[in-house]
Design a protein around this motif. Structure first.
Motif, PDB file in Angstrom:
ATOM      1  N   UNK A 164      -7.411   5.917   1.770  1.00  0.00           N
ATOM      2  CA  UNK A 164      -7.184   4.714   0.977  1.00  0.00           C
ATOM      3  C   UNK A 164      -5.920   4.851   0.138  1.00  0.00           C
ATOM      4  N   UNK A 165      -5.318   3.714  -0.143  1.00  0.00           N
ATOM      5  CA  UNK A 165      -4.167   3.634  -1.025  1.00  0.00           C
ATOM      6  C   UNK A 165      -4.661   2.989  -2.314  1.00  0.00           C
ATOM      7  N   UNK A 166      -4.622   3.734  -3.403  1.00  0.00           N
ATOM      8  CA  UNK A 166      -5.177   3.263  -4.671  1.00  0.00           C
ATOM      9  C   UNK A 166      -4.355   2.121  -5.269  1.00  0.00           C
ATOM     10  N   UNK A 167      -5.018   1.280  -6.042  1.00  0.00           N
ATOM     11  CA  UNK A 167      -4.360   0.158  -6.718  1.00  0.00           C
ATOM     12  C   UNK A 167      -3.234   0.687  -7.600  1.00  0.00           C
ATOM     13  N   UNK A 168      -2.088   0.005  -7.553  1.00  0.00           N
ATOM     14  CA  UNK A 168      -0.927   0.438  -8.320  1.00  0.00           C
ATOM     15  C   UNK A 168      -0.171  -0.784  -8.821  1.00  0.00           C
ATOM     16  N   UNK A 169       0.079  -0.836 -10.103  1.00  0.00           N
ATOM     17  CA  UNK A 169       0.852  -1.922 -10.696  1.00  0.00           C
ATOM     18  C   UNK A 169       2.008  -1.318 -11.481  1.00  0.00           C
ATOM     19  N   UNK A 170       3.213  -1.662 -11.084  1.00  0.00           N
ATOM     20  CA  UNK A 170       4.409  -1.203 -11.796  1.00  0.00           C
ATOM     21  C   UNK A 170       5.485  -2.270 -11.623  1.00  0.00           C
ATOM     22  N   UNK A 171       6.282  -2.499 -12.653  1.00  0.00           N
ATOM     23  CA  UNK A 171       7.353  -3.484 -12.531  1.00  0.00           C
ATOM     24  C   UNK A 171       8.441  -3.013 -11.568  1.00  0.00           C
ATOM     25  N   UNK A 172       9.192  -3.968 -11.029  1.00  0.00           N
ATOM     26  CA  UNK A 172      10.292  -3.629 -10.125  1.00  0.00           C
ATOM     27  C   UNK A 172      11.283  -2.732 -10.844  1.00  0.00           C
ATOM     28  N   UNK A 173      11.817  -1.776 -10.110  1.00  0.00           N
ATOM     29  CA  UNK A 173      12.809  -0.878 -10.679  1.00  0.00           C
ATOM     30  C   UNK A 173      12.230   0.365 -11.317  1.00  0.00           C
ATOM     31  N   UNK A 174      10.923   0.443 -11.450  1.00  0.00           N
ATOM     32  CA  UNK A 174      10.294   1.624 -12.023  1.00  0.00           C
ATOM     33  C   UNK A 174       9.631   2.399 -10.906  1.00  0.00           C
ATOM     34  N   UNK A 175      10.036   3.622 -10.784  1.00  0.00           N
ATOM     35  CA  UNK A 175       9.450   4.463  -9.741  1.00  0.00           C
ATOM     36  C   UNK A 175       8.020   4.775 -10.132  1.00  0.00           C
ATOM     37  N   UNK A 176       7.141   4.370  -9.288  1.00  0.00           N
ATOM     38  CA  UNK A 176       5.737   4.666  -9.512  1.00  0.00           C
ATOM     39  C   UNK A 176       5.213   5.333  -8.245  1.00  0.00           C
ATOM     40  N   UNK A 177       4.612   6.466  -8.416  1.00  0.00           N
ATOM     41  CA  UNK A 177       4.138   7.213  -7.270  1.00  0.00           C
ATOM     42  C   UNK A 177       2.809   6.641  -6.797  1.00  0.00           C
TER      43      UNK A 177
END
Length: 151
Positions: A93-106
């Motif tokens: 599974x790919x866990x839920x992830x919320x991050x604004x554009x331009x921010x590297x979020x793993x």
């Protein structure tokens, strides 16, 4: 008997609806108050970003991205692959992830392996697992341990 089956079916449906809250009702542009009302509660945790947006997480499987008191986007945990056999079943599974554009979020992923010996959960590296199995089968693991000097 028929009433009992109908009651059980309705209970299962009601439980499913209650567990997902109002997540399916959320849409971009909603205010934070509307999000809380639709979900029935505030988030279980939040993550702030330098651009003044905030990710609200509802458990591990749902999140919304808020900016200037408005919902920008939402995300849910998604099953990427699943293998079911009579002996072993594997889910990735790919866990839920919320991050604004331009921010590297793993992106977080999780694998779950069900075997007759138990269930294993976590972030399993397939290449590492294959290497361990090959070493165990070929006996390289024992040789590697035997050649390592004791402290």
């Amino acid at each position: 008997m028929r009433t009992l089956l109908l009651t059980a079916a309705l209970a299962v449906i009601a439980t499913g609806c209650a567990s997902s809250g109002g997540f399916h009702k959320l849409y971009p542009g909603m205010s934070s108050q509307q999000v809380v009302e639709a979900m029935g509660s505030g988030p279980s945790r939040a993550q702030e970003f330098p651009d003044k947006s905030t990710a609200w997480y509802y458990g591990e499987d749902r999140c919304v991205l808020m900016r200037e008191d408005k919902l920008v986007s939402k995300s849910t945990t998604e099953e990427r692959s699943s293998v079911d056999t009579p002996i072993v079943s594997v889910r990735s599974t790919s866990k839920a992830l919320c991050a604004p554009e331009g921010y590297a979020a793993e992106a977080r992923s999780e694998q779950e392996i069900d075997t007759p010996f138990g269930t294993f959960k976590g972030n399993i590296d397939p290449a590492g697992a294959v290497k361990k199995v090959k070493n165990a089968v070929s006996g390289d693991e024992e040789q590697e341990q035997a050649t390592t000097p004791a402290p």
